[in-house]
Structure formats: C-alpha cells, structure tokens
Scaffold this motif. Structure first.
Motif, PDB file in Angstrom:
ATOM      1  N   PRO A   1       0.818  -1.223   0.000  1.00 15.89           N
ATOM      2  CA  PRO A   1       0.000   0.000   0.000  1.00 15.89           C
ATOM      3  C   PRO A   1       0.849   1.271   0.000  1.00 15.89           C
ATOM      4  O   PRO A   1       1.821   1.389   0.749  1.00 15.89           O
ATOM      5  CB  PRO A   1      -0.806  -0.114   1.305  1.00 15.89           C
ATOM      6  N   GLY A   2       0.497   2.197  -0.875  1.00 20.44           N
ATOM      7  CA  GLY A   2       1.151   3.498  -0.905  1.00 20.44           C
ATOM      8  C   GLY A   2       2.458   3.548  -1.665  1.00 20.44           C
ATOM      9  O   GLY A   2       3.037   4.624  -1.814  1.00 20.44           O
ATOM     10  N   LEU A   3       2.946   2.398  -2.126  1.00 21.97           N
ATOM     11  CA  LEU A   3       4.224   2.359  -2.823  1.00 21.97           C
ATOM     12  C   LEU A   3       4.067   1.679  -4.182  1.00 21.97           C
ATOM     13  O   LEU A   3       3.350   0.685  -4.304  1.00 21.97           O
ATOM     14  CB  LEU A   3       5.277   1.594  -2.013  1.00 21.97           C
ATOM     15  N   ALA A   4       4.746   2.240  -5.185  1.00 19.94           N
ATOM     16  CA  ALA A   4       4.804   1.600  -6.497  1.00 19.94           C
ATOM     17  C   ALA A   4       6.058   0.752  -6.534  1.00 19.94           C
ATOM     18  O   ALA A   4       7.167   1.266  -6.721  1.00 19.94           O
ATOM     19  CB  ALA A   4       4.825   2.658  -7.603  1.00 19.94           C
ATOM     20  N   VAL A   5       5.917  -0.556  -6.340  1.00 17.41           N
ATOM     21  CA  VAL A   5       7.072  -1.441  -6.254  1.00 17.41           C
ATOM     22  C   VAL A   5       6.884  -2.621  -7.199  1.00 17.41           C
ATOM     23  O   VAL A   5       5.848  -3.283  -7.174  1.00 17.41           O
ATOM     24  CB  VAL A   5       7.279  -1.983  -4.824  1.00 17.41           C
ATOM     25  N   THR A   6       7.882  -2.853  -8.036  1.00 20.09           N
ATOM     26  CA  THR A   6       7.947  -4.044  -8.866  1.00 20.09           C
ATOM     27  C   THR A   6       9.140  -4.875  -8.425  1.00 20.09           C
ATOM     28  O   THR A   6      10.010  -4.388  -7.688  1.00 20.09           O
ATOM     29  CB  THR A   6       8.098  -3.680 -10.354  1.00 20.09           C
ATOM     30  N   LEU A   7       9.189  -6.118  -8.883  1.00 25.93           N
ATOM     31  CA  LEU A   7      10.327  -6.967  -8.518  1.00 25.93           C
ATOM     32  C   LEU A   7      11.649  -6.388  -9.028  1.00 25.93           C
ATOM     33  O   LEU A   7      12.649  -6.392  -8.294  1.00 25.93           O
ATOM     34  CB  LEU A   7      10.099  -8.390  -9.055  1.00 25.93           C
ATOM     35  N   PRO A   8      11.711  -5.858 -10.269  1.00 26.03           N
ATOM     36  CA  PRO A   8      12.959  -5.213 -10.692  1.00 26.03           C
ATOM     37  C   PRO A   8      13.339  -4.014  -9.829  1.00 26.03           C
ATOM     38  O   PRO A   8      14.516  -3.803  -9.527  1.00 26.03           O
ATOM     39  CB  PRO A   8      12.655  -4.784 -12.134  1.00 26.03           C
ATOM     40  N   ALA A   9      12.348  -3.209  -9.411  1.00 25.96           N
ATOM     41  CA  ALA A   9      12.632  -2.065  -8.543  1.00 25.96           C
ATOM     42  C   ALA A   9      13.139  -2.535  -7.187  1.00 25.96           C
ATOM     43  O   ALA A   9      14.082  -1.957  -6.627  1.00 25.96           O
ATOM     44  CB  ALA A   9      11.381  -1.213  -8.372  1.00 25.96           C
ATOM     45  N   LEU A  10      12.541  -3.593  -6.670  1.00 23.51           N
ATOM     46  CA  LEU A  10      12.996  -4.146  -5.390  1.00 23.51           C
ATOM     47  C   LEU A  10      14.417  -4.668  -5.516  1.00 23.51           C
ATOM     48  O   LEU A  10      15.244  -4.490  -4.616  1.00 23.51           O
ATOM     49  CB  LEU A  10      12.050  -5.269  -4.954  1.00 23.51           C
ATOM     50  N   GLY A  11      14.716  -5.298  -6.650  1.00 18.65           N
ATOM     51  CA  GLY A  11      16.074  -5.776  -6.879  1.00 18.65           C
ATOM     52  C   GLY A  11      17.072  -4.634  -6.906  1.00 18.65           C
ATOM     53  O   GLY A  11      18.175  -4.743  -6.357  1.00 18.65           O
ATOM     54  N   ALA A  12      16.694  -3.521  -7.546  1.00 18.03           N
ATOM     55  CA  ALA A  12      17.578  -2.353  -7.582  1.00 18.03           C
ATOM     56  C   ALA A  12      17.806  -1.788  -6.184  1.00 18.03           C
ATOM     57  O   ALA A  12      18.915  -1.351  -5.854  1.00 18.03           O
ATOM     58  CB  ALA A  12      16.997  -1.283  -8.503  1.00 18.03           C
ATOM     59  N   MET A  13      16.764  -1.784  -5.363  1.00 17.96           N
ATOM     60  CA  MET A  13      16.902  -1.311  -3.981  1.00 17.96           C
ATOM     61  C   MET A  13      17.906  -2.172  -3.216  1.00 17.96           C
ATOM     62  O   MET A  13      18.835  -1.663  -2.583  1.00 17.96           O
ATOM     63  CB  MET A  13      15.551  -1.357  -3.271  1.00 17.96           C
ATOM     64  N   VAL A  14      17.698  -3.484  -3.275  1.00 17.83           N
ATOM     65  CA  VAL A  14      18.562  -4.404  -2.530  1.00 17.83           C
ATOM     66  C   VAL A  14      19.996  -4.325  -3.050  1.00 17.83           C
ATOM     67  O   VAL A  14      20.958  -4.307  -2.274  1.00 17.83           O
ATOM     68  CB  VAL A  14      18.024  -5.841  -2.622  1.00 17.83           C
ATOM     69  N   GLY A  15      20.150  -4.248  -4.382  1.00 25.26           N
ATOM     70  CA  GLY A  15      21.486  -4.160  -4.957  1.00 25.26           C
ATOM     71  C   GLY A  15      22.226  -2.916  -4.505  1.00 25.26           C
ATOM     72  O   GLY A  15      23.428  -2.957  -4.219  1.00 25.26           O
ATOM     73  N   THR A  16      21.509  -1.789  -4.422  1.00 27.79           N
ATOM     74  CA  THR A  16      22.120  -0.551  -3.937  1.00 27.79           C
ATOM     75  C   THR A  16      22.596  -0.714  -2.495  1.00 27.79           C
ATOM     76  O   THR A  16      23.710  -0.296  -2.141  1.00 27.79           O
ATOM     77  CB  THR A  16      21.115   0.610  -4.007  1.00 27.79           C
ATOM     78  N   LEU A  17      21.768  -1.335  -1.667  1.00 28.47           N
ATOM     79  CA  LEU A  17      22.117  -1.499  -0.257  1.00 28.47           C
ATOM     80  C   LEU A  17      23.286  -2.460  -0.077  1.00 28.47           C
ATOM     81  O   LEU A  17      24.134  -2.255   0.799  1.00 28.47           O
ATOM     82  CB  LEU A  17      20.890  -1.984   0.525  1.00 28.47           C
ATOM     83  N   VAL A  18      23.347  -3.489  -0.922  1.00 31.51           N
ATOM     84  CA  VAL A  18      24.499  -4.398  -0.866  1.00 31.51           C
ATOM     85  C   VAL A  18      25.772  -3.642  -1.241  1.00 31.51           C
ATOM     86  O   VAL A  18      26.812  -3.773  -0.585  1.00 31.51           O
ATOM     87  CB  VAL A  18      24.283  -5.601  -1.805  1.00 31.51           C
ATOM     88  N   GLY A  19      25.693  -2.838  -2.300  1.00 32.19           N
ATOM     89  CA  GLY A  19      26.842  -2.027  -2.686  1.00 32.19           C
ATOM     90  C   GLY A  19      27.246  -1.063  -1.589  1.00 32.19           C
ATOM     91  O   GLY A  19      28.440  -0.820  -1.359  1.00 32.19           O
ATOM     92  N   LEU A  20      26.260  -0.520  -0.882  1.00 28.42           N
ATOM     93  CA  LEU A  20      26.539   0.406   0.216  1.00 28.42           C
ATOM     94  C   LEU A  20      27.263  -0.289   1.355  1.00 28.42           C
ATOM     95  O   LEU A  20      28.206   0.262   1.934  1.00 28.42           O
ATOM     96  CB  LEU A  20      25.238   1.037   0.708  1.00 28.42           C
ATOM     97  N   VAL A  21      26.826  -1.497   1.691  1.00 31.06           N
ATOM     98  CA  VAL A  21      27.487  -2.244   2.766  1.00 31.06           C
ATOM     99  C   VAL A  21      28.946  -2.514   2.413  1.00 31.06           C
ATOM    100  O   VAL A  21      29.850  -2.338   3.240  1.00 31.06           O
ATOM    101  CB  VAL A  21      26.742  -3.566   3.048  1.00 31.06           C
ATOM    102  N   VAL A  22      29.193  -2.935   1.165  1.00 32.17           N
ATOM    103  CA  VAL A  22      30.569  -3.179   0.722  1.00 32.17           C
ATOM    104  C   VAL A  22      31.379  -1.887   0.804  1.00 32.17           C
ATOM    105  O   VAL A  22      32.524  -1.881   1.263  1.00 32.17           O
ATOM    106  CB  VAL A  22      30.587  -3.734  -0.715  1.00 32.17           C
ATOM    107  N   LEU A  23      30.766  -0.788   0.373  1.00 35.96           N
ATOM    108  CA  LEU A  23      31.456   0.496   0.403  1.00 35.96           C
ATOM    109  C   LEU A  23      31.814   0.904   1.832  1.00 35.96           C
ATOM    110  O   LEU A  23      32.928   1.353   2.108  1.00 35.96           O
ATOM    111  CB  LEU A  23      30.568   1.557  -0.238  1.00 35.96           C
ATOM    112  N   LEU A  24      30.877   0.732   2.762  1.00 37.28           N
ATOM    113  CA  LEU A  24      31.138   1.095   4.158  1.00 37.28           C
ATOM    114  C   LEU A  24      32.229   0.224   4.763  1.00 37.28           C
ATOM    115  O   LEU A  24      33.052   0.697   5.557  1.00 37.28           O
ATOM    116  CB  LEU A  24      29.846   0.982   4.970  1.00 37.28           C
ATOM    117  N   MET A  25      32.250  -1.041   4.395  1.00 35.27           N
ATOM    118  CA  MET A  25      33.307  -1.922   4.895  1.00 35.27           C
ATOM    119  C   MET A  25      34.668  -1.454   4.408  1.00 35.27           C
ATOM    120  O   MET A  25      35.662  -1.474   5.151  1.00 35.27           O
ATOM    121  CB  MET A  25      33.038  -3.356   4.440  1.00 35.27           C
ATOM    122  N   MET A  26      34.719  -1.003   3.163  1.00 37.77           N
ATOM    123  CA  MET A  26      35.976  -0.489   2.617  1.00 37.77           C
ATOM    124  C   MET A  26      36.369   0.814   3.294  1.00 37.77           C
ATOM    125  O   MET A  26      37.547   1.053   3.583  1.00 37.77           O
ATOM    126  CB  MET A  26      35.839  -0.304   1.112  1.00 37.77           C
TER     127      MET A  26
END
Length: 366
Positions: free
Chosen positions: A299-324
């Motif tokens: 509810p209230g959000l326009a979310v598709t599986l590809p959009a969700l994948g992009a969200m998760v991928g960004t956060l994974v990249g962020l975690v790697v970046l913070l570790m570095m």
C-alpha cells in the motif's frame, strides 16, 4: 563493533527512507504532470543531464574560487526549497490555495528552508536531505526511461571514479559546500553529544599527503541535480576543512585511518547524491515496469520486482562500500552503488520473467 553496527544500520536506514520516499512519489508526481522530458525513452537525455552537471560544477568551483560562497549557498538553499515544494505539493492536501499554489506546501517548503538557514543541525540536515533526495529521485525516475536511467548510472559511475582518482576536483568542491552547512550530505552521528554546528568537518586527503601523521580520508559524493556530498568520519576537532565531496555530483567513499581508527571519530558524512543517483533506477523500474512486471501489493508504494532488486542491490553495494571505508581507504562510491543497483535490477527483472533486452530498454533497437 557497536559503533560499526550503528553506523551501518543508520546509513542503510537513511538510504531506505530515500528509496521508499521516491517510490511513494512516482505516481503522484506523474499525476501532477511533473515529468520533465517529452520522450523519457530517449537515451540522449542522460547525456544532456551529464552536460548540465559539468556546467554546474564549473560554476560552483568558480564561485568558491572568487569568494562568492554566499551565492552558492543561496543557490543550494533555493534548490532545497524548490524540491521540497514539489514533494509537499503532492503530499499535503490543497486545503487553501493562493494564486493557484497549495498554501500548505508553500509554508512547509519555506519552513524547511528557514530551518536550514537558522539552525542547520544534523537532524535538520538529514530531514531536509531525505525530503530532497526522495523528491529528486522520484522526479528523475519518471523522466528517465529504463535505458536512459541505466546509461546515466553507468556514465556517472565512470565520471565519479575519474573525478576522485584522477582530477580530484570533487574533493575541492566538497570542501566548500561542507562549510555551508546545507543538505548536500547526510550526517550520521556516532556519539550522543555530536553537533554538526560545532564540527569543523572531516580532514582532507591532501592533508594526509602533506603530513604523514594526518588522517587518510576519502569521500562518498553523489551526483544529482541538487545534491551530493561526502562520506567520511569526522574528528570533531579543529581539523582543516575537507577537500571532499561535491554537492551535485560524485559519489566517493571517504574513510579515515589513524591512531584512533575511523570508528572512534564523531560522525560519518554521506553525499546525498550517493543515495539519489542509484534510486533513480529504483523509481524508473517501478514506474516504467519493464516487460509489464506487476506491481507488488504494498500500500502506498509503487514497487515491482525489478525495482525491489535495484533497492537491494544498492544497499548491498553500500554495505561493501562502508566496509571499505572502515578500513581507512578512499574509494569512489558510485561505481559500487550504481553497479549494485543495476545488477540488482537485472536480477529482479530475470526473476520477474522479463527478457534482458526489455529490462535494459534496447528491445526497440534490436
């Protein structure tokens, strides 16, 4: 370890708020007629945007060079009010209108600008940054089709790497905008007593090169029409102002390594553009729905599986970046963040049964 966990969780939370905000805004923005281009599928839109970024960078560097920082401050503050007005227009009901403007949205936007001007403490900066970031990503998400969005992310990742590892001009620009205490960064305090108003900012990469005893710091800057910044840890003392991120363009990760260690500092600074740029693909994937990917029942959000994948991928990249970053080395951030967003998006598209040529947006050309 507690500081590391708190820093990672807080940073991820800020990114998620920007992402969710953009997904909540894409349809209201479209209904309000806020799409900024006639043909969202035209990949040259990305190149035009990059050209605008280069011009804006030159103008800002010139403003700092000739000592007209207040002009730069005024431009960034205007962008904050302008973007937030777009957001509040679709969020706040038009109970009262004056000359066709939603009075509540006008008041809220100027209140946000007034808060930034009168008391730019870290929580004011972060609140404004989330509103601006969600608004910018939502606007660009409905204006950049899938192929233009991917092209934009790839080009900006390459540009960020060059500007950080090569010319380093983004570090100089960041030094000036950090002093203005405006939402070109998201601030993550690591101590309860931390005050952004009393902070002299992170040290520079140059200071480390000039003095072996100085800290080594990098930056996470992000590119965006009106946001960007630096990721770094801050000493909270009288360290020199940073040559770090750019308020409009770049994403590069700044870490510190000295006798104290990065996590013994007082704060992380993360370029707002680092959150905005990959989120453009998130919003675009939700709005343009590659291959007719169905909307998820949220509810209230326009979310598709590809959009969700992009969200998760960004956060994974962020975690790697913070570790570095926590290891004390400087790294460009957008290659990891944008790369994660694109990889996650393509994975989500495959899981949704969308052909890669459709997901990338090249189907009309093959």
């Amino acid at each position: 370890m507690k500081r590391a966990a708190a820093a990672v969780v807080a940073t991820l939370s800020l990114f998620v708020l920007v992402q969710l905000g953009s997904l909540a805004l894409v349809q209201p923005f479209m209904d309000a007629g806020y799409q900024t281009v006639e043909d969202p599928s035209d990949p040259t839109n990305s190149l035009l945007y990059l050209g605008a970024i280069l011009v804006a960078t030159i103008v800002m560097l010139a403003a700092m060079r000739f000592g007209v920082d207040r002009l730069l401050q005024g431009l960034i503050l205007f962008a904050a009010v302008f973007l937030s007005f777009y957001v509040f227009t679709v969020v706040l009901p038009p109970v009262v209108t004056v000359a066709g403007f939603n009075l509540a949205a006008v008041v809220a936007a100027f209140a946000l600008g007034g808060g930034l001007l009168a008391h730019p403490e870290w929580y004011v900066i972060d609140t404004a940054g989330i509103v601006m970031g969600a608004g910018a990503a939502g606007l660009f998400g409905i204006s950049f089709g899938l192929l233009p969005a991917i092209v934009l992310l790839v080009v900006l990742a390459a540009y960020d790497a060059i500007s950080v590892y090569g010319t380093e001009h983004m570090l100089t620009l960041a030094s000036g905008v950090m002093d203005l205490r405006l939402p070109v960064v998201l601030v993550i305090p690591l101590t309860l007593s931390y005050s952004f108003l009393e902070d002299s900012g992170p040290e520079t990469l140059d200071s480390d090169r000039d003095d072996d005893a100085a800290d080594t710091e990098g930056a996470i800057d992000g590119e965006d029409s009106d946001t960007g910044g630096a990721t770094d840890t801050d000493t909270g003392d009288d360290a020199p102002a940073p040559d770090v991120a750019d308020p409009e363009e770049s994403a590069d990760a700044e870490g510190a390594s000295d006798a104290e260690g990065p996590l013994e500092r007082d704060a992380f600074f993360i370029g707002l553009g680092d959150a905005v740029i990959p989120t453009i693909l998130v919003a675009s994937a939700a709005f343009f729905r590659p291959g007719g990917a169905p909307l998820l029942d949220i509810p209230g959000l326009a979310v598709t599986l590809p959009a969700l994948g992009a969200m998760v991928g960004t956060l994974v990249g962020l975690v790697v970046l913070l570790m570095m970053v926590m290891k004390g080395r400087a790294h460009a951030g957008l290659p990891l963040l944008n790369g994660g967003a694109i990889a996650g998006y393509l994975l989500g598209a495959v899981l949704a049964g969308v052909a890669l040529v459709e997901a990338i947006g090249v189907a009309p050309y093959v």
